[in-house]
Design a protein around this motif. Sequence first.
Motif, mmCIF file in Angstrom:
data_model
loop_
_atom_site.group_PDB
_atom_site.id
_atom_site.type_symbol
_atom_site.label_atom_id
_atom_site.label_comp_id
_atom_site.label_asym_id
_atom_site.label_seq_id
_atom_site.Cartn_x
_atom_site.Cartn_y
_atom_site.Cartn_z
ATOM 1 N N UNK A 1 4.055 -82.272 -49.376
ATOM 2 C CA UNK A 1 3.138 -82.169 -50.446
ATOM 3 C C UNK A 1 2.779 -80.979 -51.188
ATOM 4 N N UNK A 2 3.615 -79.840 -50.715
ATOM 5 C CA UNK A 2 3.565 -78.657 -51.488
ATOM 6 C C UNK A 2 4.565 -78.547 -52.520
ATOM 7 N N UNK A 3 5.517 -79.418 -52.609
ATOM 8 C CA UNK A 3 6.705 -79.540 -53.360
ATOM 9 C C UNK A 3 6.276 -80.568 -54.536
ATOM 10 N N UNK A 4 5.493 -80.215 -55.440
ATOM 11 C CA UNK A 4 5.187 -81.256 -56.315
ATOM 12 C C UNK A 4 6.243 -82.122 -56.970
ATOM 13 N N UNK A 5 7.221 -81.214 -57.600
ATOM 14 C CA UNK A 5 8.234 -81.984 -58.189
ATOM 15 C C UNK A 5 9.124 -82.767 -57.322
ATOM 16 N N UNK B 1 4.908 -80.044 -38.883
ATOM 17 C CA UNK B 1 6.136 -80.870 -38.510
ATOM 18 C C UNK B 1 6.469 -81.913 -39.637
ATOM 19 N N UNK B 2 6.138 -81.593 -40.835
ATOM 20 C CA UNK B 2 6.675 -82.121 -42.036
ATOM 21 C C UNK B 2 6.058 -83.780 -41.795
ATOM 22 N N UNK B 3 5.062 -84.197 -41.185
ATOM 23 C CA UNK B 3 4.567 -85.310 -40.973
ATOM 24 C C UNK B 3 3.495 -85.457 -42.053
ATOM 25 N N UNK B 4 3.386 -86.471 -42.698
ATOM 26 C CA UNK B 4 2.053 -86.754 -43.519
ATOM 27 C C UNK B 4 0.867 -87.211 -42.816
ATOM 28 N N UNK B 5 -0.276 -86.554 -42.972
ATOM 29 C CA UNK B 5 -1.576 -86.823 -42.396
ATOM 30 C C UNK B 5 -2.684 -86.948 -43.373
ATOM 31 N N UNK B 6 -3.658 -87.504 -43.189
ATOM 32 C CA UNK B 6 -4.818 -87.473 -44.102
ATOM 33 C C UNK B 6 -5.853 -86.665 -43.611
ATOM 34 N N UNK B 7 -6.365 -85.896 -44.597
ATOM 35 C CA UNK B 7 -7.292 -84.863 -44.604
ATOM 36 C C UNK B 7 -8.622 -85.410 -45.130
ATOM 37 N N UNK B 8 -9.727 -84.725 -45.017
ATOM 38 C CA UNK B 8 -10.978 -85.005 -45.423
ATOM 39 C C UNK B 8 -11.626 -84.577 -46.739
ATOM 40 N N UNK B 9 -10.938 -83.440 -47.146
ATOM 41 C CA UNK B 9 -11.329 -82.860 -48.294
ATOM 42 C C UNK B 9 -10.179 -82.361 -49.220
ATOM 43 N N UNK B 10 -10.308 -82.008 -50.394
ATOM 44 C CA UNK B 10 -9.350 -81.527 -51.156
ATOM 45 C C UNK B 10 -9.129 -80.043 -50.903
ATOM 46 N N UNK B 11 -7.945 -79.845 -50.457
ATOM 47 C CA UNK B 11 -7.396 -78.609 -50.209
ATOM 48 C C UNK B 11 -6.135 -78.062 -50.860
ATOM 49 N N UNK B 12 -5.640 -76.813 -50.590
ATOM 50 C CA UNK B 12 -4.317 -76.493 -51.460
ATOM 51 C C UNK B 12 -3.125 -77.297 -51.035
ATOM 52 N N UNK B 13 -2.283 -77.567 -51.904
ATOM 53 C CA UNK B 13 -0.818 -78.266 -51.494
ATOM 54 C C UNK B 13 -1.251 -79.686 -50.798
ATOM 55 N N UNK B 14 -2.316 -80.284 -51.568
ATOM 56 C CA UNK B 14 -2.366 -81.844 -51.000
ATOM 57 C C UNK B 14 -2.122 -82.573 -51.951
#
Length: 311
Positions: free
Chosen positions: A123-127, A10-23
Amino acid sequence: MIKIYKTNESNMIERVDEVIDNCWIDLVSPTKEEIEVVSLKTGIDKDLILKMLDEEETPRFEKEDDSTLIVIDSPYIGDDNVKYSTLPLGIITGSNKHILTISSQKLEVLKLFKRGKIKDINTSLKSRLTIQILYENAKLYLKYLRMIDKEIDKTEKELHSLSENEELINVLNIEKSLVYFITSLKENKRVIEKINRGNVIPMYEEDLDLLEDASIENEQASEMANIYREILSSVSDTYATLISNNLNIAMKILTSITIIFSVPTMVASFLGMNVHLGIISDLKYGFLIIIGFCIIVSIIIALIFKKKKLL
């Protein structure tokens, strides 16, 4: 401290517990152990992260292997001595699928992203995320500058009370904050200009407008900071003039009072001599006559000073 975030479907930022792709990995005053863990999981050189623990880092960009470090100064509310100041914020991007932010303290600009106050985060669009941080950082300078403007107005209104040094110290602290802001905004401008050339991070067509907005906001903040510094300089000059003027008035009044009381002082000195003063010494009301004479002469001198506006 490590916090990891990722945008959901939903393009909402949320916290995750571990390092994953595009975080997005946010490091705030991280320990050496935490830096080791992040470096191991992301492949980013730990020396690049360690550099951001120095609060004296200046805005710049640095490339090391496949990683790019962008350093900017971000405003924050400090202690009572310097209420508004700046701290370096590091943003690391590269060929890996992560973006890192590193700071020595929690910064307001990143809190806006974490609380979901900023729209269209991915978060996947780093630039794009990097440019969004630059843009919101410039806007935050404008917000704090408006707060400084209100403090300048408040200080101006309190200039009439010059019995304490508190307002003068407050003016000095605000001026320090403006110096920090002006210096940081100039350095941030150079970083934005280098990014705009397209040789720091990959630039896409849809990011150019946002980067231009960030540049405009930064320039506007820089102009406002310079204007407020000039206003504050004028306030300081007015403050100094008022202090000097009040001192002159006080010295003038004290000098006039000294002259007025010098007449009875001189008369009392003469009368205190162990010599005969002629007919005055023999009069029954001689003492009262002398006192009356002193009072009349003092009143006349006081009226003359009053007419000449020396009292």
